[in-house]
Design a protein around this motif. Structure first.
Motif, PDB file in Angstrom:
ATOM      1  N   LEU A   1       0.804  -1.229   0.000  1.00 21.67           N
ATOM      2  CA  LEU A   1       0.000   0.000   0.000  1.00 21.67           C
ATOM      3  C   LEU A   1       0.835   1.276   0.000  1.00 21.67           C
ATOM      4  N   LEU A   2       1.977   1.236   0.703  1.00 23.40           N
ATOM      5  CA  LEU A   2       2.812   2.438   0.801  1.00 23.40           C
ATOM      6  C   LEU A   2       4.052   2.382  -0.095  1.00 23.40           C
ATOM      7  N   ALA A   3       4.230   1.292  -0.828  1.00 27.80           N
ATOM      8  CA  ALA A   3       5.331   1.121  -1.784  1.00 27.80           C
ATOM      9  C   ALA A   3       6.713   1.260  -1.156  1.00 27.80           C
ATOM     10  N   VAL A   4       6.856   0.778   0.081  1.00 28.15           N
ATOM     11  CA  VAL A   4       8.156   0.740   0.735  1.00 28.15           C
ATOM     12  C   VAL A   4       8.898  -0.478   0.180  1.00 28.15           C
ATOM     13  N   ALA A   5      10.192  -0.353  -0.040  1.00 25.15           N
ATOM     14  CA  ALA A   5      10.996  -1.459  -0.576  1.00 25.15           C
ATOM     15  C   ALA A   5      10.950  -2.670   0.363  1.00 25.15           C
ATOM     16  N   THR A   6      11.258  -3.836  -0.182  1.00 24.04           N
ATOM     17  CA  THR A   6      11.138  -5.102   0.545  1.00 24.04           C
ATOM     18  C   THR A   6      11.901  -5.129   1.863  1.00 24.04           C
ATOM     19  N   VAL A   7      13.174  -4.794   1.845  1.00 24.62           N
ATOM     20  CA  VAL A   7      13.987  -4.903   3.056  1.00 24.62           C
ATOM     21  C   VAL A   7      13.537  -3.920   4.144  1.00 24.62           C
ATOM     22  N   PRO A   8      13.355  -2.621   3.865  1.00 24.03           N
ATOM     23  CA  PRO A   8      12.859  -1.736   4.931  1.00 24.03           C
ATOM     24  C   PRO A   8      11.477  -2.152   5.446  1.00 24.03           C
ATOM     25  N   ALA A   9      10.592  -2.586   4.572  1.00 23.84           N
ATOM     26  CA  ALA A   9       9.259  -3.028   4.998  1.00 23.84           C
ATOM     27  C   ALA A   9       9.368  -4.248   5.912  1.00 23.84           C
ATOM     28  N   THR A  10      10.270  -5.153   5.570  1.00 22.15           N
ATOM     29  CA  THR A  10      10.496  -6.337   6.396  1.00 22.15           C
ATOM     30  C   THR A  10      11.040  -5.947   7.766  1.00 22.15           C
ATOM     31  N   CYS A  11      11.961  -4.990   7.813  1.00 23.36           N
ATOM     32  CA  CYS A  11      12.557  -4.551   9.080  1.00 23.36           C
ATOM     33  C   CYS A  11      11.520  -3.897  10.001  1.00 23.36           C
ATOM     34  N   VAL A  12      10.696  -3.034   9.464  1.00 27.67           N
ATOM     35  CA  VAL A  12       9.673  -2.362  10.281  1.00 27.67           C
ATOM     36  C   VAL A  12       8.641  -3.382  10.759  1.00 27.67           C
ATOM     37  N   ALA A  13       8.213  -4.265   9.876  1.00 26.94           N
ATOM     38  CA  ALA A  13       7.250  -5.305  10.257  1.00 26.94           C
ATOM     39  C   ALA A  13       7.839  -6.193  11.351  1.00 26.94           C
ATOM     40  N   TRP A  14       9.115  -6.498  11.233  1.00 26.72           N
ATOM     41  CA  TRP A  14       9.794  -7.303  12.247  1.00 26.72           C
ATOM     42  C   TRP A  14       9.788  -6.584  13.591  1.00 26.72           C
TER      43      TRP A  14
ATOM     44  N   ALA B   1      17.168 -11.874   5.091  1.00 30.55           N
ATOM     45  CA  ALA B   1      17.996 -12.568   4.094  1.00 30.55           C
ATOM     46  C   ALA B   1      17.128 -13.423   3.172  1.00 30.55           C
ATOM     47  N   ILE B   2      16.176 -14.135   3.765  1.00 32.10           N
ATOM     48  CA  ILE B   2      15.280 -14.970   2.953  1.00 32.10           C
ATOM     49  C   ILE B   2      14.490 -14.090   1.990  1.00 32.10           C
ATOM     50  N   MET B   3      13.948 -12.976   2.489  1.00 32.74           N
ATOM     51  CA  MET B   3      13.147 -12.082   1.643  1.00 32.74           C
ATOM     52  C   MET B   3      14.003 -11.480   0.528  1.00 32.74           C
ATOM     53  N   TYR B   4      15.214 -11.051   0.867  1.00 25.89           N
ATOM     54  CA  TYR B   4      16.094 -10.436  -0.123  1.00 25.89           C
ATOM     55  C   TYR B   4      16.441 -11.420  -1.242  1.00 25.89           C
ATOM     56  N   VAL B   5      16.884 -12.617  -0.833  1.00 21.60           N
ATOM     57  CA  VAL B   5      17.298 -13.605  -1.825  1.00 21.60           C
ATOM     58  C   VAL B   5      16.105 -14.065  -2.670  1.00 21.60           C
ATOM     59  N   CYS B   6      15.028 -14.431  -2.002  1.00 18.42           N
ATOM     60  CA  CYS B   6      13.895 -15.027  -2.724  1.00 18.42           C
ATOM     61  C   CYS B   6      13.070 -14.015  -3.515  1.00 18.42           C
ATOM     62  N   VAL B   7      12.901 -12.809  -2.982  1.00 13.53           N
ATOM     63  CA  VAL B   7      12.054 -11.815  -3.660  1.00 13.53           C
ATOM     64  C   VAL B   7      12.884 -10.911  -4.561  1.00 13.53           C
ATOM     65  N   ASP B   8      13.891 -10.248  -3.976  1.00 14.85           N
ATOM     66  CA  ASP B   8      14.656  -9.277  -4.758  1.00 14.85           C
ATOM     67  C   ASP B   8      15.582  -9.922  -5.794  1.00 14.85           C
ATOM     68  N   LEU B   9      16.223 -11.023  -5.439  1.00 13.98           N
ATOM     69  CA  LEU B   9      17.158 -11.652  -6.378  1.00 13.98           C
ATOM     70  C   LEU B   9      16.490 -12.673  -7.299  1.00 13.98           C
ATOM     71  N   LEU B  10      15.588 -13.489  -6.735  1.00 11.39           N
ATOM     72  CA  LEU B  10      14.987 -14.555  -7.533  1.00 11.39           C
ATOM     73  C   LEU B  10      13.626 -14.180  -8.122  1.00 11.39           C
ATOM     74  N   GLY B  11      13.034 -13.097  -7.622  1.00 13.94           N
ATOM     75  CA  GLY B  11      11.768 -12.620  -8.167  1.00 13.94           C
ATOM     76  C   GLY B  11      10.546 -13.435  -7.796  1.00 13.94           C
ATOM     77  N   TRP B  12      10.623 -14.198  -6.705  1.00 13.44           N
ATOM     78  CA  TRP B  12       9.481 -14.998  -6.281  1.00 13.44           C
ATOM     79  C   TRP B  12       8.425 -14.105  -5.641  1.00 13.44           C
ATOM     80  N   ASN B  13       7.210 -14.599  -5.498  1.00 17.50           N
ATOM     81  CA  ASN B  13       6.091 -13.856  -4.915  1.00 17.50           C
ATOM     82  C   ASN B  13       6.384 -13.467  -3.467  1.00 17.50           C
ATOM     83  N   SER B  14       6.336 -12.173  -3.185  1.00 15.02           N
ATOM     84  CA  SER B  14       6.724 -11.661  -1.869  1.00 15.02           C
ATOM     85  C   SER B  14       5.823 -12.160  -0.736  1.00 15.02           C
ATOM     86  N   MET B  15       4.535 -12.262  -0.966  1.00 15.18           N
ATOM     87  CA  MET B  15       3.631 -12.668   0.106  1.00 15.18           C
ATOM     88  C   MET B  15       3.764 -14.160   0.428  1.00 15.18           C
TER      89      MET B  15
END
Length: 137
Positions: free
Chosen positions: A38-51, A97-111
């Motif tokens: 919804l807010l278009a925050v990049a994967t890693v920062p969004a993961t950090c805040v959610a964590w 690390a899992i999110m970065y590798v799987c989503v950003d590098l491999l392009g798998w579905n983030s959810m």
């Protein structure tokens, strides 16, 4: 019914951990969704805040209801809190690390990856909480 009650009592910490772990996961996933989708925050920062939000929720619920910590000295609480946040930081880094590798590098579905990553994180966190952080002294 009596057997079910006895079984639930015997495994009370696991049952409560699953319930509150589920709620913690919900906090993590909903936070991540709002930030990333919804807010278009990049994967890693969004993961950090959610964590961070989910760890704060998890500490309170794990201490109070899951492991029923009786620690009441300042030193003991700080030790417990420090251990909790350290282990959660390590599992949070694993999540990132899992999110970065799987989503950003491999392009798998983030959810999908977020849910699968959280399953692994829950298992690692339970073991750390049970055996190290909130162990009966």
């Amino acid at each position: 019914m009596k057997t079910l009650k006895a079984l639930l009592q015997k495994h009370k910490d696991i049952v409560l951990y699953v319930v509150f772990g589920g709620l913690t996961t919900l906090v993590n996933i909903v936070s991540f969704y709002v930030l990333e989708q919804l807010l278009a925050v990049a994967t890693v920062p969004a993961t950090c805040v959610a964590w961070a939000l989910s760890v704060l929720f998890a500490y309170v619920t794990n201490r109070r209801w899951v492991f029923e910590s009786k620690e009441n000295t300042r030193r003991g609480i700080l030790r417990e809190m420090g251990s909790f946040f350290l282990f959660r930081l390590l599992s949070g880094l694993m999540d990132v690390a899992i999110m970065y590798v799987c989503v950003d590098l491999l392009g798998w579905n983030s959810m999908i990856i977020k849910v699968l990553s959280n399953v692994l994180v829950i298992i690692v966190n339970y073991v750390a909480s049970k055996l190290v952080i909130f162990r009966k002294r």
